[in-house]
Scaffold this motif. Structure first.
Motif, mmCIF file in Angstrom:
data_model
loop_
_atom_site.group_PDB
_atom_site.id
_atom_site.type_symbol
_atom_site.label_atom_id
_atom_site.label_comp_id
_atom_site.label_asym_id
_atom_site.label_seq_id
_atom_site.Cartn_x
_atom_site.Cartn_y
_atom_site.Cartn_z
ATOM 1 N N TYR A 23 0.831 -1.209 0.000
ATOM 2 C CA TYR A 23 0.000 0.000 0.000
ATOM 3 C C TYR A 23 0.867 1.261 0.000
ATOM 4 O O TYR A 23 0.526 2.248 -0.652
ATOM 5 C CB TYR A 23 -0.963 0.015 1.188
ATOM 6 N N PHE A 26 1.902 1.594 -3.614
ATOM 7 C CA PHE A 26 0.780 1.795 -4.533
ATOM 8 C C PHE A 26 -0.469 2.221 -3.772
ATOM 9 O O PHE A 26 -1.436 1.460 -3.688
ATOM 10 C CB PHE A 26 0.490 0.517 -5.322
ATOM 11 N N PRO A 27 -0.451 3.428 -3.194
ATOM 12 C CA PRO A 27 -1.620 3.845 -2.403
ATOM 13 C C PRO A 27 -2.850 4.053 -3.284
ATOM 14 O O PRO A 27 -2.869 4.930 -4.138
ATOM 15 C CB PRO A 27 -1.159 5.159 -1.764
ATOM 16 N N SER A 28 -3.812 3.199 -3.101
ATOM 17 C CA SER A 28 -5.048 3.277 -3.879
ATOM 18 C C SER A 28 -6.148 2.556 -3.122
ATOM 19 O O SER A 28 -5.875 1.799 -2.187
ATOM 20 C CB SER A 28 -4.861 2.632 -5.257
ATOM 21 N N THR A 29 -7.371 2.764 -3.549
ATOM 22 C CA THR A 29 -8.503 2.108 -2.903
ATOM 23 C C THR A 29 -8.385 0.594 -3.014
ATOM 24 O O THR A 29 -8.617 -0.125 -2.039
ATOM 25 C CB THR A 29 -9.827 2.587 -3.539
ATOM 26 N N ILE A 30 -8.012 0.104 -4.180
ATOM 27 C CA ILE A 30 -7.882 -1.350 -4.377
ATOM 28 C C ILE A 30 -6.841 -1.923 -3.421
ATOM 29 O O ILE A 30 -7.092 -2.920 -2.747
ATOM 30 C CB ILE A 30 -7.504 -1.690 -5.847
ATOM 31 N N PHE A 31 -5.679 -1.304 -3.343
ATOM 32 C CA PHE A 31 -4.632 -1.814 -2.471
ATOM 33 C C PHE A 31 -5.011 -1.676 -0.995
ATOM 34 O O PHE A 31 -4.570 -2.472 -0.168
ATOM 35 C CB PHE A 31 -3.291 -1.140 -2.779
ATOM 36 N N SER A 32 -5.836 -0.676 -0.657
ATOM 37 C CA SER A 32 -6.259 -0.504 0.740
ATOM 38 C C SER A 32 -7.158 -1.649 1.205
ATOM 39 O O SER A 32 -7.242 -1.924 2.395
ATOM 40 C CB SER A 32 -6.979 0.829 0.926
ATOM 41 N N LYS A 175 -5.496 10.650 6.094
ATOM 42 C CA LYS A 175 -5.339 11.502 4.899
ATOM 43 C C LYS A 175 -5.624 12.973 5.174
ATOM 44 O O LYS A 175 -5.420 13.801 4.314
ATOM 45 C CB LYS A 175 -6.267 11.002 3.781
#
Length: 176
Positions: A23, A26-32, A175
């Protein structure tokens, strides 16, 4: 099959080490959804579920290629993972509240949990096929990840969800 399960303990550990940082890269909604977004105890439970399910996919292809008979593969993993998360928390939390966070202890407990997952999975794989096991396992996997999504984005303000690095709870507060 037993050798593959034993090797699986260490492959899952390796996958969890990689997963710990995905994460951040690759900070993203999918990775979260699949990987820890902070240093809370709860987010680190994703190091149990996601690497174990990734390994399950490798295991599926290995058994198919070698023509090894098995039953209930996905169901065996999700049941073992859910129990593994509970076992991890039962072992880890008293230690954490007594001596604080210790990386070596955390890794040892993860190895114990991964061993439990592989042993439990093995015991269920060699049993007779459970009716509707694929439907049940998909349902349990989806429900488990939905719980993780909700608690990643809207965690209760309790120690289990507290990010010791950023002094926040969950991804949204982090965030700000």
């Amino acid at each position: 099959m037993k050798k593959f399960k034993f090797i699986g303990i260490f492959l899952i550990l390796f996958l969890s080490i990689i997963s710990h940082f995905l994460y951040d890269f690759f900070p993203s909604t999918i990775f979260s959804i699949f990987f820890p977004v902070n240093e809370s105890i709860w987010e680190h439970m994703k190091l149990i579920i996601t690497p174990s399910l990734i390994f399950m996919i490798f295991e599926y292809f290995f058994y198919k290629r070698k023509k090894i008979k098995y039953n209930n593969l996905s169901l065996s993993y999700i049941i073992a993972i859910i129990l593994g998360i509970i076992i991890y928390l039962i072992i880890y939390l008293p230690i954490h509240y007594t001596i604080g966070h210790n990386l070596i202890i955390s890794i040892i407990i993860l190895i114990i949990v991964y061993s439990f997952i592989e042993l439990t999975s093995y015991k269920l794989i060699i049993k007779e096929e459970i009716k509707n096991n694929k439907i049940i396992s998909i349902f349990l996997i989806v429900i488990t990840y939905l719980i993780f999504i909700i608690l990643t984005y809207f965690p209760p303000k309790i120690d289990l969800f507290y990010d010791t690095k950023s002094n926040t709870y969950g991804i949204l507060e982090n965030k700000k």
